[in-house]
Scaffold this active site. Structure first.
Site, PDB file in Angstrom:
ATOM      1  N   CYS A  44       0.804  -1.229   0.000  1.00  0.00           N
ATOM      2  CA  CYS A  44       0.000   0.000   0.000  1.00  0.00           C
ATOM      3  C   CYS A  44       0.834   1.275   0.000  1.00  0.00           C
ATOM      4  O   CYS A  44       0.513   2.229  -0.728  1.00  0.00           O
ATOM      5  CB  CYS A  44      -0.973  -0.001   1.175  1.00  0.00           C
ATOM      6  SG  CYS A  44      -0.306  -0.705   2.679  1.00  0.00           S
ATOM      7  N   HIS A  99      -2.706   6.238   4.688  1.00  0.00           N
ATOM      8  CA  HIS A  99      -1.260   6.378   4.902  1.00  0.00           C
ATOM      9  C   HIS A  99      -0.813   7.754   4.400  1.00  0.00           C
ATOM     10  O   HIS A  99      -1.240   8.199   3.323  1.00  0.00           O
ATOM     11  CB  HIS A  99      -0.491   5.331   4.087  1.00  0.00           C
ATOM     12  CG  HIS A  99      -0.623   3.927   4.595  1.00  0.00           C
ATOM     13  ND1 HIS A  99      -1.205   3.587   5.794  1.00  0.00           N
ATOM     14  CD2 HIS A  99      -0.185   2.756   4.045  1.00  0.00           C
ATOM     15  CE1 HIS A  99      -1.149   2.265   5.954  1.00  0.00           C
ATOM     16  NE2 HIS A  99      -0.542   1.741   4.908  1.00  0.00           N
TER      17      HIS A  99
HETATM   18  N1  LIG Z   1      -4.666  -3.616   4.867  1.00  0.00           N
HETATM   19  C1  LIG Z   1      -3.991  -2.998   3.906  1.00  0.00           C
HETATM   20  O1  LIG Z   1      -3.833  -1.759   3.869  1.00  0.00           O
HETATM   21  C2  LIG Z   1      -3.375  -3.809   2.828  1.00  0.00           C
HETATM   22  C3  LIG Z   1      -2.831  -3.170   1.754  1.00  0.00           C
HETATM   23  C4  LIG Z   1      -2.212  -3.917   0.746  1.00  0.00           C
HETATM   24  C5  LIG Z   1      -2.196  -5.281   0.856  1.00  0.00           C
HETATM   25  N2  LIG Z   1      -2.748  -5.898   1.945  1.00  0.00           N
HETATM   26  C6  LIG Z   1      -2.679  -7.347   2.032  1.00  0.00           C
HETATM   27  O2  LIG Z   1      -3.979  -7.894   1.909  1.00  0.00           O
HETATM   28  C7  LIG Z   1      -4.089  -9.057   2.724  1.00  0.00           C
HETATM   29  C8  LIG Z   1      -5.280  -8.931   3.665  1.00  0.00           C
HETATM   30  O3  LIG Z   1      -5.219  -7.740   4.419  1.00  0.00           O
HETATM   31  P1  LIG Z   1      -6.469  -7.277   5.306  1.00  0.00           P
HETATM   32  O4  LIG Z   1      -6.088  -5.980   5.890  1.00  0.00           O
HETATM   33  O5  LIG Z   1      -7.728  -7.412   4.539  1.00  0.00           O
HETATM   34  O6  LIG Z   1      -6.439  -8.416   6.461  1.00  0.00           O
HETATM   35  P2  LIG Z   1      -7.628  -8.907   7.443  1.00  0.00           P
HETATM   36  O7  LIG Z   1      -8.672  -7.883   7.574  1.00  0.00           O
HETATM   37  O8  LIG Z   1      -6.943  -9.408   8.644  1.00  0.00           O
HETATM   38  O9  LIG Z   1      -8.280 -10.157   6.614  1.00  0.00           O
HETATM   39  C9  LIG Z   1      -7.583 -11.331   6.366  1.00  0.00           C
HETATM   40  C10 LIG Z   1      -8.422 -12.245   5.476  1.00  0.00           C
HETATM   41  O10 LIG Z   1      -7.661 -13.412   5.155  1.00  0.00           O
HETATM   42  C11 LIG Z   1      -8.449 -14.568   5.491  1.00  0.00           C
HETATM   43  N3  LIG Z   1      -7.575 -15.683   5.840  1.00  0.00           N
HETATM   44  C12 LIG Z   1      -6.681 -15.758   6.838  1.00  0.00           C
HETATM   45  N4  LIG Z   1      -6.101 -16.973   6.859  1.00  0.00           N
HETATM   46  C13 LIG Z   1      -6.637 -17.680   5.828  1.00  0.00           C
HETATM   47  C14 LIG Z   1      -6.470 -18.998   5.328  1.00  0.00           C
HETATM   48  N5  LIG Z   1      -5.590 -19.851   5.892  1.00  0.00           N
HETATM   49  N6  LIG Z   1      -7.192 -19.390   4.265  1.00  0.00           N
HETATM   50  C15 LIG Z   1      -8.080 -18.545   3.687  1.00  0.00           C
HETATM   51  N7  LIG Z   1      -8.311 -17.282   4.123  1.00  0.00           N
HETATM   52  C16 LIG Z   1      -7.586 -16.858   5.184  1.00  0.00           C
HETATM   53  C17 LIG Z   1      -9.286 -14.107   6.660  1.00  0.00           C
HETATM   54  O11 LIG Z   1     -10.374 -14.981   6.834  1.00  0.00           O
HETATM   55  P3  LIG Z   1     -11.068 -15.160   8.305  1.00  0.00           P
HETATM   56  O12 LIG Z   1     -11.980 -13.977   8.481  1.00  0.00           O
HETATM   57  O13 LIG Z   1     -11.797 -16.435   8.149  1.00  0.00           O
HETATM   58  O14 LIG Z   1      -9.978 -15.203   9.314  1.00  0.00           O
HETATM   59  C18 LIG Z   1      -9.698 -12.718   6.150  1.00  0.00           C
HETATM   60  O15 LIG Z   1     -10.717 -12.850   5.183  1.00  0.00           O
HETATM   61  C19 LIG Z   1      -2.727  -9.216   3.398  1.00  0.00           C
HETATM   62  O16 LIG Z   1      -1.957 -10.093   2.604  1.00  0.00           O
HETATM   63  C20 LIG Z   1      -2.149  -7.839   3.362  1.00  0.00           C
HETATM   64  O17 LIG Z   1      -0.742  -7.843   3.365  1.00  0.00           O
HETATM   65  C21 LIG Z   1      -3.351  -5.200   2.921  1.00  0.00           C
END
Ligand SMILES: NC(=O)c1ccc[n+]([C@@H]2O[C@H](COP(=O)([O-])OP(=O)(O)OC[C@H]3O[C@@H](n4cnc5c(N)ncnc54)[C@H](OP(=O)(O)O)[C@@H]3O)[C@@H](O)[C@H]2O)c1
Length: 347
Positions: A128, A243
């Site tokens: 991001c 950010h």
């Molecule tokens: N947040 C940001 O600003 C941002 C920006 C760029 C990229 N990202 C990337 O995007 C991804 C998610 O970020 P987020 O902020 O959305 O995280 P989050 O809110 O913590 O959500 C994580 C998601 O992943 C799922 N998950 C976790 N373990 C899993 C598994 N073993 N199999 C299938 N699904 C699984 C979770 O499902 P459950 O609800 O069932 O646990 C939930 O749907 C990360 O890789 C992060 O690095 C995030």
């Protein structure tokens, strides 16, 4: 036979980024015939807003997709993205797992859309803080050739995940009500009313965090210029969404603040907010919920003739993740690059 729309998987559909990707697919009228939500085993069977019921990942459940949007962390992407590709889908991945892989294009829709043409099944969405920065830097690089960047970030807790947002709110509530504060879970220290000079983690023997390394490496890959020197300090601040980045941009060719402002006003996906005398500059709370990258405080660096200082702000969950992922899906659709893959996926 008429086109009934793509079959789209959203992996990580219960998370912050996944939820937004589902919304954006609908809002932007992406030509999906069917959308299937996947998350961890914990969430299987849960009904999401809009009526989708969460499914679990299995060899059977991942068959028959044209597109899979991943936001479920690096290990899930490492294991399941190649399997989706092998089953015929094109994957757009938000995690860091595939970003620096030679066979995987790392693409920002306004910056290097041409890189999509080289994909072999997986397309990576940048980190991001890199994403919002390169949208603003691209027109400056095209005009004056960036040689060096010195970056300080002020990163929101939603960049860490849903649990980090809960932690900030819990800690803030406890402090404001003079209650006992629980030990930090997501960060090494209390995040409420604090600023942590550590966004990401330190690998053994490393004096930069992985977040700082991502800014360095991903910026060079996206701008297609390995010679750009990058110095970065990533700081986590108690902001929920958005950010902010202070960036010192040193260029080979002369670039005045006026010309930079003009280039940025004309750049796709950028809004210039730059009237400091009137206290007008980009703010995280204004950028939250918007898709553009906001740029302001554009000024000459008094310490270096060939450098400018700028301030860049964007919603880390939207342009920093979900919006770009859906924009890439739209570009792949326009380029007829969605559907069954015939070349082997990276391994
Ligand atoms: N947040 C940001 O600003 C941002 C920006 C760029 C990229 N990202 C990337 O995007 C991804 C998610 O970020 P987020 O902020 O959305 O995280 P989050 O809110 O913590 O959500 C994580 C998601 O992943 C799922 N998950 C976790 N373990 C899993 C598994 N073993 N199999 C299938 N699904 C699984 C979770 O499902 P459950 O609800 O069932 O646990 C939930 O749907 C990360 O890789 C992060 O690095 C995030």
């Amino acid at each position: 036979m008429s086109f009934a729309g793509y079959r789209v998987a959203v992996v990580g559909a219960t998370g912050q980024v996944g939820t937004l990707m589902l919304d954006l697919l609908r809002e932007r009228a992406f030509p999906a015939g069917e959308i299937v939500a996947f998350a961890s085993e914990r969430s299987v069977g849960r009904e999401l807003d809009g009526g989708l019921v969460v499914r679990g990942l299995s060899e059977e459940s991942i068959q028959g997709f044209d597109l899979a949007l991943f936001s479920a962390g690096g290990s899930t992407s490492g294991e399941w993205a190649p399997r989706f590709v092998a089953a015929g889908a094109t994957v757009i991945d938000n995690s860091s797992r595939w970003r620096m892989h030679d066979d995987v294009p790392l693409v920002v829709s306004e910056v290097n859309p041409q890189a999509l043409d080289s994909h072999r099944g997986i397309v990576a969405n940048p980190n991001c803080s890199t994403m919002q920065m390169v949208v603003a830097l691209k027109p400056l690089h095209d005009e004056a050739h960036i040689e060096r960047l010195v970056i300080s970030t002020y990163q929101a807790v939603s960049g860490t995940g849903r649990r980090a947002v809960e932690e900030l709110l819990e800690q803030s509530h406890a402090l404001l009500h003079e209650l006992e504060i629980s030990p930090p879970r997501e960060y090494a220290h209390q995040i409420a009313f604090n600023a942590l000079p550590q966004a990401g983690s330190f690998a053994e023997g490393e004096d930069h965090t992985d977040e700082e390394r991502k800014l360095m490496n991903e910026t060079r890959k996206i701008l297609g210029d390995p010679s750009i020197r990058v110095s970065a300090t990533c700081v986590r601040v108690p902001v929920v969404t958005g950010h902010s980045e202070a960036v010192n941009v040193q260029t080979r060719e002369p670039l005045s603040p006026e010309r930079a402002r003009q280039l940025l006003r004309e750049a796709p996906g950028v809004t210039v907010v730059d009237d400091p005398q009137d206290a007008r500059y980009p703010l995280a709370i204004d950028a939250a919920g918007k898709d553009d990258v906001y740029v302001g405080r554009i000024r000459r660096d008094p310490g270096h003739d060939g450098a400018l200082d700028i301030w860049i702000v964007a919603d880390n969950l939207r342009k920093g993740a979900a919006t770009n992922a859906v924009q890439l899906a739209e570009l792949l659709h326009e380029r007829k690059r969605l559907g069954v893959q015939r070349t082997p996926s990276p391994a």
